[in-house]
Structure formats: structure tokens, C-alpha cells
Design a protein around this motif. Structure first.
Motif, PDB file in Angstrom:
ATOM      1  N   GLY A   1       0.711  -1.112  -0.149  1.00 44.47           N
ATOM      2  CA  GLY A   1       0.117   0.253   0.078  1.00 44.47           C
ATOM      3  C   GLY A   1       0.874   1.197   0.039  1.00 44.47           C
ATOM      4  N   ALA A   2       2.062   1.316   0.727  1.00 45.47           N
ATOM      5  CA  ALA A   2       2.952   2.315   0.954  1.00 45.47           C
ATOM      6  C   ALA A   2       3.523   2.303  -0.688  1.00 45.47           C
ATOM      7  CB  ALA A   2       4.032   1.957   1.767  1.00 45.47           C
ATOM      8  N   ARG A   3       3.911   1.487  -1.368  1.00 43.15           N
ATOM      9  CA  ARG A   3       4.576   1.519  -2.844  1.00 43.15           C
ATOM     10  C   ARG A   3       3.227   2.307  -3.546  1.00 43.15           C
ATOM     11  NH1 ARG A   3       8.236  -2.028  -4.403  1.00 43.15           N
ATOM     12  NH2 ARG A   3       7.485  -3.693  -3.281  1.00 43.15           N
TER      13      ARG A   3
ATOM     14  N   SER B   1       3.319   5.465 -13.819  1.00 43.54           N
ATOM     15  CA  SER B   1       2.235   4.836 -14.418  1.00 43.54           C
ATOM     16  C   SER B   1       1.923   3.374 -13.908  1.00 43.54           C
ATOM     17  CB  SER B   1       2.849   4.906 -15.862  1.00 43.54           C
ATOM     18  OG  SER B   1       3.828   3.812 -16.024  1.00 43.54           O
ATOM     19  N   SER B   2       3.020   2.892 -13.007  1.00 41.91           N
ATOM     20  CA  SER B   2       2.678   1.382 -12.649  1.00 41.91           C
ATOM     21  C   SER B   2       3.517   1.371 -11.193  1.00 41.91           C
ATOM     22  CB  SER B   2       3.212   0.556 -13.723  1.00 41.91           C
ATOM     23  OG  SER B   2       3.443  -0.673 -13.034  1.00 41.91           O
ATOM     24  N   MET B   3       2.921   0.414 -10.304  1.00 39.41           N
ATOM     25  CA  MET B   3       3.585  -0.058  -9.194  1.00 39.41           C
ATOM     26  C   MET B   3       5.173  -0.626  -9.475  1.00 39.41           C
ATOM     27  SD  MET B   3       0.627  -0.981  -6.571  1.00 39.41           S
ATOM     28  CE  MET B   3       1.720  -1.723  -5.325  1.00 39.41           C
ATOM     29  N   GLU B   4       5.123  -1.307 -10.664  1.00 33.00           N
ATOM     30  CA  GLU B   4       6.281  -1.888 -11.030  1.00 33.00           C
ATOM     31  C   GLU B   4       7.548  -1.060 -11.303  1.00 33.00           C
ATOM     32  OE1 GLU B   4       4.839  -5.769 -14.032  1.00 33.00           O
ATOM     33  OE2 GLU B   4       3.869  -3.814 -14.211  1.00 33.00           O
TER      34      GLU B   4
ATOM     35  N   TYR C   1      12.265   5.303  -8.777  1.00 34.61           N
ATOM     36  CA  TYR C   1      11.447   5.174  -9.846  1.00 34.61           C
ATOM     37  C   TYR C   1      12.261   4.956 -11.228  1.00 34.61           C
ATOM     38  CZ  TYR C   1       9.141   6.757 -14.091  1.00 34.61           C
ATOM     39  OH  TYR C   1       8.682   6.734 -15.655  1.00 34.61           O
ATOM     40  N   GLY C   2      11.892   4.078 -12.010  1.00 37.69           N
ATOM     41  CA  GLY C   2      12.560   3.832 -13.234  1.00 37.69           C
ATOM     42  C   GLY C   2      11.527   3.381 -14.272  1.00 37.69           C
ATOM     43  N   LYS C   3      11.517   3.928 -15.624  1.00 35.23           N
ATOM     44  CA  LYS C   3      10.654   3.298 -16.626  1.00 35.23           C
ATOM     45  C   LYS C   3      10.642   1.831 -16.756  1.00 35.23           C
ATOM     46  CE  LYS C   3      10.817   7.584 -19.366  1.00 35.23           C
ATOM     47  NZ  LYS C   3      11.228   8.031 -20.594  1.00 35.23           N
ATOM     48  N   LYS C   4       9.575   1.271 -16.681  1.00 38.30           N
ATOM     49  CA  LYS C   4       9.360  -0.192 -16.607  1.00 38.30           C
ATOM     50  C   LYS C   4      10.519  -0.963 -17.696  1.00 38.30           C
ATOM     51  CE  LYS C   4       6.030  -3.849 -17.104  1.00 38.30           C
ATOM     52  NZ  LYS C   4       4.741  -4.260 -17.111  1.00 38.30           N
ATOM     53  N   HIS C   5      10.573  -0.379 -18.817  1.00 37.58           N
ATOM     54  CA  HIS C   5      11.318  -1.294 -19.788  1.00 37.58           C
ATOM     55  C   HIS C   5      12.689  -1.219 -19.812  1.00 37.58           C
ATOM     56  CE1 HIS C   5      11.911   3.062 -21.741  1.00 37.58           C
ATOM     57  NE2 HIS C   5      13.016   2.582 -22.200  1.00 37.58           N
ATOM     58  N   LEU C   6      13.134   0.047 -18.825  1.00 42.30           N
ATOM     59  CA  LEU C   6      14.574  -0.148 -18.479  1.00 42.30           C
ATOM     60  C   LEU C   6      14.752  -0.915 -17.434  1.00 42.30           C
ATOM     61  CD1 LEU C   6      15.130   3.779 -18.648  1.00 42.30           C
ATOM     62  CD2 LEU C   6      15.920   2.022 -20.251  1.00 42.30           C
ATOM     63  N   LEU C   7      13.812  -0.847 -16.280  1.00 44.79           N
ATOM     64  CA  LEU C   7      14.145  -1.853 -15.248  1.00 44.79           C
ATOM     65  C   LEU C   7      13.896  -3.208 -15.523  1.00 44.79           C
ATOM     66  CD1 LEU C   7      11.863  -0.077 -12.573  1.00 44.79           C
ATOM     67  CD2 LEU C   7      14.302  -0.120 -12.623  1.00 44.79           C
ATOM     68  N   GLU C   8      13.288  -3.604 -16.374  1.00 43.88           N
ATOM     69  CA  GLU C   8      13.150  -4.971 -16.780  1.00 43.88           C
ATOM     70  C   GLU C   8      14.515  -5.609 -17.492  1.00 43.88           C
ATOM     71  OE1 GLU C   8       8.209  -5.575 -17.799  1.00 43.88           O
ATOM     72  OE2 GLU C   8       9.654  -4.943 -19.547  1.00 43.88           O
ATOM     73  N   ASN C   9      15.191  -4.549 -17.988  1.00 42.31           N
ATOM     74  CA  ASN C   9      16.335  -5.242 -18.703  1.00 42.31           C
ATOM     75  C   ASN C   9      17.677  -5.136 -17.998  1.00 42.31           C
ATOM     76  OD1 ASN C   9      15.586  -5.949 -21.299  1.00 42.31           O
ATOM     77  ND2 ASN C   9      14.595  -4.163 -21.519  1.00 42.31           N
ATOM     78  N   MET C  10      17.251  -4.653 -16.629  1.00 41.58           N
ATOM     79  CA  MET C  10      18.645  -4.444 -15.607  1.00 41.58           C
ATOM     80  C   MET C  10      18.513  -5.482 -14.662  1.00 41.58           C
ATOM     81  SD  MET C  10      17.909  -0.241 -14.787  1.00 41.58           S
ATOM     82  CE  MET C  10      18.854  -0.212 -13.225  1.00 41.58           C
ATOM     83  N   GLU C  11      19.970  -5.797 -14.246  1.00 43.02           N
ATOM     84  CA  GLU C  11      20.018  -7.096 -13.449  1.00 43.02           C
ATOM     85  C   GLU C  11      20.105  -6.454 -11.924  1.00 43.02           C
ATOM     86  OE1 GLU C  11      20.945 -10.571 -13.838  1.00 43.02           O
ATOM     87  OE2 GLU C  11      19.671  -9.919 -15.623  1.00 43.02           O
TER      88      GLU C  11
END
Length: 406
Positions: free
Chosen positions: A69-71, A81-84, A235-245
Motif C-alpha cells: 500500500g505504501a508503494r 504509471s505503474s507500481m512495478e 522510480y524507473g521506466k518499466k522497460h529499463l528496469l526489466e532489462n536491468m540486473e
């Protein structure tokens, strides 16, 4: 804004220091905490303390709901745009280091450039120095204007097709400069670079919309915005975070572990290894509720009124040098002729007035200013014009004291 009622929410402000009412002017270092946040953290430990994402029992479910909920509150607060796209961290420092160590090391090579500015906090300098050393990339600095601001022209002259990462603070913790990060992000993107915004000094004081800024990463600290220490967010744009280790490995960030290899959970949890700072996240959520109830626009307006009043009153103090542009966030960094900032802060503390003195974790900026240290008074939603008056009286008294000594 009813500042009197707001102050009543901060029990620490009701004390005396050295026989004088406390005048707290160091919120840029850390803000004070309202009872709503103190009680939220206390209630978490008193009523629902449990680990998250693990147990199916009632307390575990309640703790997970409070944490996630805090997130969601952070997401709304900065308009992601997204909790992710919201990763809980220990603060701005950890958030920037995560981007530098994960995205930076994977995407930079010799000949690439990282662009920052001379005003950056050490937390937004050292990680990029280390990445540059590890990858062979070059670290470049946007020159500052005479008043300590960043111009679009200088940004355009520094950022080019070799630039891969631009990392700039939204608000300077020394100069109070409010940097044109939206425009700089556009310049970065035109050159194929990503943009990280250090939001440590902006998030507590103004409305932030990461989608409008179009930054790729945004870092914030809870303790500067009425939340507990040790909690923040990336915060990071989803497509960037998805490709980060991930850069931390252990429990809760994994999907499957074999003897020789492992896979990671989906966003945002792959970046949150180990037991997270659950109580801190709950406190951050409560702080966001508190700030939203007051209104970020109201807070920003109040702080501009206070800093404008402070600049007006300080103009009558002989021998004072004030650093930074005229239009600024709610802080004043200065020096007094023939008085070392540490001596100044010590004497003011005798009067119950808390300010910061030193290099403010910005030594390159101190060298740019041609000083070794400065004093800084920083304001927040609970400060009043009476605080400013007490501060100015304290400065005059300090000047007189050192005049008598020397």
C-alpha cells in the motif's frame, strides 16, 4: 496554510535547546517527523509486525498489504504509471547507486560519456566516478552560470551523441537552484541518452510528476519528507528496469534457485532482496498522506514566501555573502566575513537555532564557489517568519560576539 496547527503535529519542535525555544533550520539535512508518521511506525510494530510476501497467516498478510500500500502511495505521489516502476531503497544514495551499478556498468563502454553538474551531491558524483573507472567512460560536467544555475545552452553544449547517461539534481541542496530537468531530459533523449533525476531536495517541497518530466529514473529519500530514515525509492521506466540486473541477491528477489544458476522475480521485487524496510515504508506512506492533506502546492508556496522573507531580512546583515540564484527553493547558503561557518553554527546553537555548516557533501561545488565551507539555513512547511527573525537576530548577535573576541 495554517502553520501553527501544522507545527503542533511535530512534538520535537516544542522543546527548548540551551534554554531557548528550538528554531530548526536544517530540514535539507533531514526533516522532522509528525505524530502521524511516528504513530504509523509504532502501530506497525505494535499490531502487525511480520515479514512480507512470505507468510499466509493474518499478520503476514496485513504487513504485506501495508508495505505494498505504501508503494502505491509513492507511485501516486510522483505519478509513476505503474507500481512495478517503484523500487523501495534505503534512500536517494542507494537508488542512484542501483542505477549506476546495474544500468551504468551494463550499458557503458570506453568512449561513452556520463554528464552531471558541478552542483551535484557526492551521492550523485561518486557512483558515476566508479562506473567511469570500471567501464572506461568519461565523466563530464555541465558548467554553471555565474549565479549557480544550469542554463539550457550549457546543457546543449555538454550533452552530445556520445552521452549515454545524464544525472542531475532537481534542486540543489546548497544553492537552492531549481534545475530545468524536464528540458535537460529532452536534450538527453534527443542524443540517445537516459536521464536520472536526483529528487532528494525536490520531492519534499514541490509537486513531482515523473511522467511529465519524462525522466528515465528518479531517486528520492523519505527522511527529507517527514518519513523515517533508511527508506526511499527509485522510480524507473518499466522497460529499463526489466532489462536491468539486480545488484543485491538473496531471499525474496528470486523466482527459482538451482545449484548453479537462479532466476529473478518480476518487477519491482527483483531489486528488493532480503527483508525490506517494512516499517520505514509504512512511515513513508503515512508521510505522503500527511503531505497530501496539506497540499504540495501549499507547501511550495509557503516555502517560497519564507525564503523570500529570509533573503529580504538577511540583506541588512553586514558582511554576508549569499550563494545561489534569486529564484530558489527554501534554503539560504551563506558566509559571514571573518566568521567560520562552524563557529557560526556553534554560536547559533547556543541560541537554540539549528543550521548546517560544512561542505554539504558537495566539495566540487565548494571549490567552484572558491570557499572551503558555508553555512546553510533550510526551511520546511513548519517554519515561520518568526523563525527567520530569530535566525537573523542570532546572526547579528554572533557577529557582535566575534567582533568583541577579535
Amino acid at each position: 496554510m495554517d502553520v501553527k496547527s501544522i507545527r503542533e503535529a511535530f512534538p520535537i519542535l516544542n522543546q527548548e535547546v540551551n534554554g531557548h525555544p528550538l528554531v530548526y533550520l536544517d530540514s535539507a539535512a533531514t526533516s522532522q517527523k509528525p505524530v502521524q508518521v511516528i504513530e504509523a511506525v509504532s502501530n506497525y510494530y505494535r499490531e502487525i509486525n511480520s515479514n512480507v510476501h512470505r507468510g499466509v497467516h493474518t499478520l503476514g498478510t496485513k504487513a504485506t498489504d501495508a508495505y505494498e500500500g505504501a508503494r502505491e502511495k509513492v507511485r501516486k505521489f510522483i505519478n509513476a504509471s505503474s507500481m512495478e516502476e517503484i523500487i523501495f531503497t534505503r534512500g536517494t544514495t542507494t537508488a542512484i547507486n542501483t542505477v549506476a551499478a546495474s544500468y551504468g556498468r551494463a550499458n557503458l563502454k570506453a568512449g561513452d560519456e556520463i554528464v552531471i553538474s558541478y552542483m551535484e551531491h557526492h551521492s550523485n558524483i561518486i557512483p558515476w566516478q566508479q562506473v567511469a573507472k570500471a567501464t572506461g567512460a568519461t565523466l563530464k560536467y555541465i558548467p554553471l552560470e555565474e549565479d549557480g544555475s544550469i542554463s539550457i545552452e550549457q546543457a546543449k553544449a555538454t550533452i552530445n551523441s556520445n552521452t549515454k547517461i545524464v544525472a542531475i539534481m532537481y534542486v540543489s541542496n546548497v544553492l537552492g537552484s531549481i534545475n530545468p530537468v524536464k528540458e535537460i531530459a529532452a536534450i538527453a533523449h534527443q542524443n540517445g541518452a537516459v536521464m536520472l533525476v536526483d529528487g532528494a531536495q525536490s520531492t519534499p517541497h514541490m509537486k513531482v510528476d515523473v511522467q511529465d518530466l519524462d525522466c528515465d529514473f528518479y531517486a528520492l529519500s523519505g527522511h527529507k519528507m517527514c518519513a523515517p530514515t533508511g527508506i526511499g525509492a527509485l522510480y524507473g521506466k518499466k522497460h529499463l528496469l526489466e532489462n536491468m540486473e539486480p545488484i543485491e541477491f538473496g531471499g525474496e528477489m528470486i523466482d527459482f534457485v538451482d545449484l548453479q544458476d537462479s532466476t529473478w522475480k518480476e518487477l519491482p521485487w527483483k531489486f528488493e532482496g532480503g527483508t525490506p524496510i517494512i516499517a520505514g515504508a509504512v512511515g513513508l506512506g503515512a508521510a505522503i498522506d500527511f503531505l497530501n492533506d496539506i497540499g504540495m502546492d501549499n507547501i511550495e508556496k509557503h516555502e517560497h514566501e519564507i525564503v523570500d522573507y529570509a533573503l529580504e531580512q538577511l540583506s541588512s546583515v553586514e558582511g554576508i555573502t549569499i550563494y545561489g540564484p534569486k529564484h530558489r527553493a527554501g534554503l539560504v547558503t551563506f558566509n559571514i566575513d571573518d566568521v567560520h561557518p562552524h563557529d557560526l553554527a556553534t554560536v547559533l546553537d547556543v541560541e537554540g537555532i539549528a543550521i548546517r555548516a560544512g561542505h554539504h557533501c558537495a566539495q566540487p561545488l565548494m571549490r567552484w564557489l572558491k570557499v572551503s565551507a558555508t553555512a546553510r539555513a533550510s526551511f520546511y512547511l513548519y517554519n515561520t517568519k518568526e523563525d527567520v527573525d530569530a535566525f537573523v537576530r542570532g546572526l547579528v548577535k554572533t557577529k557582535e560576539y566575534f567582533s568583541d573576541v577579535y
